[in-house]
Design a protein around this motif. Structure first.
Motif, PDB file in Angstrom:
ATOM      1  N   LEU A 187       1.099  -1.090  -0.433  1.00 44.61           N
ATOM      2  CA  LEU A 187       0.084   0.434  -0.226  1.00 44.61           C
ATOM      3  C   LEU A 187       0.931   1.067  -0.023  1.00 44.61           C
ATOM      4  O   LEU A 187       0.987   2.167  -0.356  1.00 44.61           O
ATOM      5  CB  LEU A 187      -1.279  -0.223   1.522  1.00 44.61           C
ATOM      6  CG  LEU A 187      -1.981  -1.291   0.750  1.00 44.61           C
ATOM      7  CD1 LEU A 187      -3.070  -0.879   2.517  1.00 44.61           C
ATOM      8  CD2 LEU A 187      -2.566  -0.541  -0.416  1.00 44.61           C
ATOM      9  N   THR A 188       2.324   1.291   0.484  1.00 41.57           N
ATOM     10  CA  THR A 188       2.853   2.075   0.576  1.00 41.57           C
ATOM     11  C   THR A 188       3.539   2.928  -0.803  1.00 41.57           C
ATOM     12  O   THR A 188       3.825   3.919  -1.102  1.00 41.57           O
ATOM     13  CB  THR A 188       4.164   2.263   2.066  1.00 41.57           C
ATOM     14  OG1 THR A 188       3.644   1.795   2.772  1.00 41.57           O
ATOM     15  CG2 THR A 188       5.437   3.728   1.790  1.00 41.57           C
ATOM     16  N   THR A 189       3.367   1.511  -1.485  1.00 40.33           N
ATOM     17  CA  THR A 189       4.252   1.565  -2.692  1.00 40.33           C
ATOM     18  C   THR A 189       3.496   3.328  -4.221  1.00 40.33           C
ATOM     19  O   THR A 189       3.668   3.973  -4.555  1.00 40.33           O
ATOM     20  CB  THR A 189       4.045   0.792  -3.284  1.00 40.33           C
ATOM     21  OG1 THR A 189       4.715  -0.533  -2.638  1.00 40.33           O
ATOM     22  CG2 THR A 189       4.867   0.217  -4.807  1.00 40.33           C
ATOM     23  N   PHE A 190       2.196   2.571  -3.680  1.00 42.39           N
ATOM     24  CA  PHE A 190       1.126   3.320  -4.126  1.00 42.39           C
ATOM     25  C   PHE A 190       1.109   4.852  -3.992  1.00 42.39           C
ATOM     26  O   PHE A 190       1.119   5.520  -5.016  1.00 42.39           O
ATOM     27  CB  PHE A 190       0.003   2.920  -4.095  1.00 42.39           C
ATOM     28  CG  PHE A 190      -0.396   1.818  -4.944  1.00 42.39           C
ATOM     29  CD1 PHE A 190      -0.278   1.233  -6.629  1.00 42.39           C
ATOM     30  CD2 PHE A 190      -0.570   0.487  -4.105  1.00 42.39           C
ATOM     31  CE1 PHE A 190       0.096   0.467  -6.980  1.00 42.39           C
ATOM     32  CE2 PHE A 190      -0.210  -1.021  -3.775  1.00 42.39           C
ATOM     33  CZ  PHE A 190      -0.355  -0.955  -5.619  1.00 42.39           C
ATOM     34  N   PRO A 191       0.707   5.963  -2.986  1.00 42.87           N
ATOM     35  CA  PRO A 191       0.559   7.497  -3.031  1.00 42.87           C
ATOM     36  C   PRO A 191       2.098   7.482  -3.788  1.00 42.87           C
ATOM     37  O   PRO A 191       1.677   8.803  -4.075  1.00 42.87           O
ATOM     38  CB  PRO A 191       0.548   7.509  -1.682  1.00 42.87           C
ATOM     39  CG  PRO A 191       0.916   5.956  -1.211  1.00 42.87           C
ATOM     40  CD  PRO A 191       0.581   5.209  -2.057  1.00 42.87           C
ATOM     41  N   ILE A 192       3.224   6.638  -3.433  1.00 41.83           N
ATOM     42  CA  ILE A 192       4.950   7.616  -3.428  1.00 41.83           C
ATOM     43  C   ILE A 192       4.597   7.444  -5.195  1.00 41.83           C
ATOM     44  O   ILE A 192       5.384   8.478  -6.251  1.00 41.83           O
ATOM     45  CB  ILE A 192       5.979   7.254  -3.011  1.00 41.83           C
ATOM     46  CG1 ILE A 192       5.565   7.562  -1.350  1.00 41.83           C
ATOM     47  CG2 ILE A 192       7.395   7.875  -3.223  1.00 41.83           C
ATOM     48  CD1 ILE A 192       6.360   6.327  -0.770  1.00 41.83           C
ATOM     49  N   PHE A 193       4.205   6.161  -5.805  1.00 40.10           N
ATOM     50  CA  PHE A 193       4.624   6.180  -7.285  1.00 40.10           C
ATOM     51  C   PHE A 193       3.916   7.090  -7.949  1.00 40.10           C
ATOM     52  O   PHE A 193       4.175   7.679  -9.239  1.00 40.10           O
ATOM     53  CB  PHE A 193       3.799   4.242  -7.917  1.00 40.10           C
ATOM     54  CG  PHE A 193       3.597   4.678  -9.125  1.00 40.10           C
ATOM     55  CD1 PHE A 193       4.538   4.442  -9.779  1.00 40.10           C
ATOM     56  CD2 PHE A 193       2.341   5.154  -9.457  1.00 40.10           C
ATOM     57  CE1 PHE A 193       4.193   4.149 -10.962  1.00 40.10           C
ATOM     58  CE2 PHE A 193       1.705   4.939 -10.430  1.00 40.10           C
ATOM     59  CZ  PHE A 193       2.586   4.259 -11.918  1.00 40.10           C
ATOM     60  N   TRP A 194       2.598   7.232  -7.957  1.00 39.98           N
ATOM     61  CA  TRP A 194       1.838   8.910  -8.068  1.00 39.98           C
ATOM     62  C   TRP A 194       1.697   9.955  -8.148  1.00 39.98           C
ATOM     63  O   TRP A 194       1.866  10.685  -9.172  1.00 39.98           O
ATOM     64  CB  TRP A 194       0.163   8.349  -7.740  1.00 39.98           C
ATOM     65  CG  TRP A 194      -0.098   7.469  -8.057  1.00 39.98           C
ATOM     66  CD1 TRP A 194      -1.088   6.836  -7.695  1.00 39.98           C
ATOM     67  CD2 TRP A 194      -0.830   7.309  -9.615  1.00 39.98           C
ATOM     68  NE1 TRP A 194      -1.390   5.563  -8.402  1.00 39.98           N
ATOM     69  CE2 TRP A 194      -1.320   6.558  -9.291  1.00 39.98           C
ATOM     70  CE3 TRP A 194      -0.637   7.721 -10.365  1.00 39.98           C
ATOM     71  CZ2 TRP A 194      -1.956   5.316 -10.994  1.00 39.98           C
ATOM     72  CZ3 TRP A 194      -1.749   7.926 -11.757  1.00 39.98           C
ATOM     73  CH2 TRP A 194      -1.916   6.623 -12.116  1.00 39.98           C
ATOM     74  N   SER A 195       3.114  10.672  -7.567  1.00 36.79           N
ATOM     75  CA  SER A 195       4.181  11.740  -7.217  1.00 36.79           C
ATOM     76  C   SER A 195       4.492  11.566  -8.778  1.00 36.79           C
ATOM     77  O   SER A 195       5.220  12.877  -9.287  1.00 36.79           O
ATOM     78  CB  SER A 195       4.680  11.732  -5.878  1.00 36.79           C
ATOM     79  OG  SER A 195       4.033  11.671  -5.219  1.00 36.79           O
ATOM     80  N   LEU A 196       5.105  10.793  -9.569  1.00 37.64           N
ATOM     81  CA  LEU A 196       5.805  10.982 -10.608  1.00 37.64           C
ATOM     82  C   LEU A 196       5.196  11.352 -11.849  1.00 37.64           C
ATOM     83  O   LEU A 196       5.608  11.905 -12.149  1.00 37.64           O
ATOM     84  CB  LEU A 196       6.779   9.326 -11.109  1.00 37.64           C
ATOM     85  CG  LEU A 196       7.666   8.959  -9.812  1.00 37.64           C
ATOM     86  CD1 LEU A 196       7.881   7.269 -10.182  1.00 37.64           C
ATOM     87  CD2 LEU A 196       8.753   9.335  -9.626  1.00 37.64           C
ATOM     88  N   PRO A 197       3.696  10.522 -12.110  1.00 34.18           N
ATOM     89  CA  PRO A 197       3.452  10.770 -13.504  1.00 34.18           C
ATOM     90  C   PRO A 197       2.762  12.626 -13.128  1.00 34.18           C
ATOM     91  O   PRO A 197       2.709  13.038 -13.854  1.00 34.18           O
ATOM     92  CB  PRO A 197       2.446   9.856 -13.632  1.00 34.18           C
ATOM     93  CG  PRO A 197       2.055   8.799 -12.385  1.00 34.18           C
ATOM     94  CD  PRO A 197       3.193   9.256 -11.413  1.00 34.18           C
ATOM     95  N   THR A 198       1.974  12.730 -12.013  1.00 37.50           N
ATOM     96  CA  THR A 198       2.009  14.044 -11.650  1.00 37.50           C
ATOM     97  C   THR A 198       2.675  14.652 -11.719  1.00 37.50           C
ATOM     98  O   THR A 198       1.842  16.423 -12.043  1.00 37.50           O
ATOM     99  CB  THR A 198       0.353  14.137 -10.521  1.00 37.50           C
ATOM    100  OG1 THR A 198       1.901  13.296  -9.223  1.00 37.50           O
ATOM    101  CG2 THR A 198      -0.257  12.744 -10.485  1.00 37.50           C
ATOM    102  N   ALA A 199       3.462  14.651 -11.236  1.00 38.13           N
ATOM    103  CA  ALA A 199       4.582  15.785 -10.991  1.00 38.13           C
ATOM    104  C   ALA A 199       5.151  16.143 -12.786  1.00 38.13           C
ATOM    105  O   ALA A 199       6.064  17.235 -13.728  1.00 38.13           O
ATOM    106  CB  ALA A 199       5.942  15.687 -10.612  1.00 38.13           C
ATOM    107  N   LEU A 200       5.069  15.146 -13.614  1.00 39.64           N
ATOM    108  CA  LEU A 200       5.753  14.771 -15.176  1.00 39.64           C
ATOM    109  C   LEU A 200       4.141  15.934 -16.679  1.00 39.64           C
ATOM    110  O   LEU A 200       4.499  16.073 -17.137  1.00 39.64           O
ATOM    111  CB  LEU A 200       5.903  13.589 -15.391  1.00 39.64           C
ATOM    112  CG  LEU A 200       7.279  13.293 -14.910  1.00 39.64           C
ATOM    113  CD1 LEU A 200       7.166  11.696 -15.415  1.00 39.64           C
ATOM    114  CD2 LEU A 200       8.780  13.854 -15.452  1.00 39.64           C
ATOM    115  N   LEU A 201       3.222  15.401 -15.950  1.00 39.74           N
ATOM    116  CA  LEU A 201       1.848  15.417 -17.444  1.00 39.74           C
ATOM    117  C   LEU A 201       1.379  16.572 -16.296  1.00 39.74           C
ATOM    118  O   LEU A 201       1.050  17.044 -14.813  1.00 39.74           O
ATOM    119  CB  LEU A 201       1.229  14.355 -16.925  1.00 39.74           C
ATOM    120  CG  LEU A 201       1.990  13.331 -17.557  1.00 39.74           C
ATOM    121  CD1 LEU A 201       1.182  11.374 -17.497  1.00 39.74           C
ATOM    122  CD2 LEU A 201       3.241  12.928 -18.979  1.00 39.74           C
ATOM    123  N   GLY A 202       0.962  17.589 -17.421  1.00 40.98           N
ATOM    124  CA  GLY A 202       0.015  18.711 -17.114  1.00 40.98           C
ATOM    125  C   GLY A 202      -0.762  19.146 -17.992  1.00 40.98           C
ATOM    126  O   GLY A 202      -0.564  17.852 -19.080  1.00 40.98           O
TER     127      GLY A 202
END
Length: 426
Positions: free
Chosen positions: A349-364
């Motif tokens: 479960l810890t994997t997911f909130p940190i993972f989602w910081s990658l695409p949301t920081a890259l895409l606009g």
């Protein structure tokens, strides 16, 4: 990519925003996840009542994600047009009604159909909320908010396990309905009520928030504008050809393999350790999720403060893999198995909130709406593959061990890939 320093003068304002948004979004996700995975508890009774094999159960549990996959990208794009308030309310009301309708399952065809429709109805909820958070929070504040939102998964496990066990034990036979039928009925209705509440409570974005003054709105909007200057917007056709997006989708797929292994098979794994009473299984299943609720928020906070994403994601996935292996090796010892499942659940479960910081920081821009939905929809196909494979392997070998080892291997592959292949935003 330029590093954006946090503006701590906005901390009090963001605390106010968080107290307004996060408890409500958290409640929505608890209801969503409970309706998605309560079939794992229903399995303990309905397989015998309906004469389903573990393979049939695995397909039915996973076919949810076929509907999810087909409708997720269109759902997120529609949300950008209709607004978050109306669209999220529509999603919640429709999935609540379909979830309750699962009480009428009387054969394989109706089981598959309703699980497919449930996935189609819920499609867009999770990526829609991830997108919605980008309307309010810049990247350096977002992992903590996603973690708070996703801790709804853990709380759904903490609350849902004992609640599901109690419903199935206490309501069995009432008015001629089985315990699993009452489970679907009673756990689907709250989503409908929360969906109606969404129409009156949620705002489409900063500018629509009547509870904020003009000065506060401008301060929040400036923070979002500064953040989006460092994101990439691309045409949709280019997005679907982007190797970066496909790589993130693959990492997500490998991690989701582990997530739904736990979500759909945790009650069975506890039962395998020697616990037979359905209410006791429900109580014990709350323990791994309770541990996960604490760990995922603390880890996401540390990731936000350090600005590091890849290693945080990889270490969490690795812990999930090791926990699954240990739970399988010591499957006949309830105490050790439960401790290992707690490590596995917390890591996964810890994997997911940190993972989602990658695409949301890259895409606009439009790329964010479609890209988030694309990554989530492709990744969530693992929600079909994972329970199907574990169910098929269990039918073939009369054991869940090989299936769980496969899920652990997927998590390990995801950990290696995110460290070696994903290039993070700084």
């Amino acid at each position: 990519m330029k590093t954006i320093a946090p503006d701590h003068t906005l901390d009090p304002l963001y605390r106010r925003v968080s107290w307004r948004l996060m408890p409500f979004l958290f409640l929505c996700f608890v209801a969503a996840y409970l309706d998605r995975v309560n079939v794992g508890f229903a399995k303990l009774q309905m397989l015998n009542d309906l004469k389903f094999s573990d393979t049939v159960y695995g397909i039915g549990a996973g076919i949810f994600f076929i509907g999810y996959f087909l409708f997720e990208v269109p759902s997120n794009l529609l949300m950008t047009r209709t607004g978050a308030r109306i669209w999220i309310a529509r999603i919640m009301i429709s999935w609540g009604l379909i979830s309750s309708a699962l009480m009428f399952v009387n054969g394989v065809a109706s089981f598959y159909l309703l699980r497919f429709l449930l996935g189609a109805a819920e499609a867009g909820f999770f990526p829609g909320i991830i997108l919605y958070l980008t309307y309010w929070y810049p990247a350096h504040r977002r992992a903590r908010m996603v973690a708070l939102f996703m801790s709804g998964v853990a709380v759904a496990g903490i609350v849902g396990g004992p609640l599901s066990g109690w419903i199935m034990k206490s309501f069995a036979g009432l008015h001629g309905l089985s315990g699993w039928q009452w489970l679907f009925l009673l756990e689907g209705l709250p989503s409908v009520l929360i969906g109606v509440w969404t129409l009156f409570y949620l705002d489409d974005g900063i500018r629509d928030a009547r509870w904020l003054g003009e000065h506060d709105k401008q301060a929040l909007e400036r923070a979002i504008v500064e953040d989006r200057q460092h994101q990439h917007s691309m045409p949709l056709a280019q997005l679907f050809r982007s190797g970066k997006v496909w790589l993130l989708a693959l990492v997500y797929f490998l991690c989701v393999m582990g997530l739904y292994g736990v979500s759909f098979w945790l009650p069975q794994l506890i039962k395998n350790s020697g616990v037979t009473d359905v209410f006791d299984i429900g109580l014990l299943s709350a323990v791994p999720y309770g541990v996960a609720a604490v760990v995922m928020v603390l880890a996401a906070r540390h990731s936000d403060r350090s600005g590091e994403r890849r290693w945080h994601t990889a270490v969490a996935a690795l812990a999930g893999a090791l926990g699954l292996v240990a739970a399988t090796v010591w499957s006949d010892n309830t105490v050790i198995a439960l401790a290992a499942l707690s490590v596995a659940t917390a890591g996964i479960l810890t994997t997911f909130p940190i993972f989602w910081s990658l695409p949301t920081a890259l895409l606009g821009g439009t790329a964010a709406a479609a890209g988030i939905a694309m990554i989530n929809s492709i990744g969530n196909l693992a929600g079909f593959v994972s329970p199907y494979l574990v169910g098929a392997i269990r039918d073939a070998t009369d054991s869940t061990a090989s299936g769980i080892y496969l899920l652990a291997a997927s998590l390990l592959a995801g950990a290696v890939l995110v460290v070696t292949a994903v290039r993070p935003p700084r």
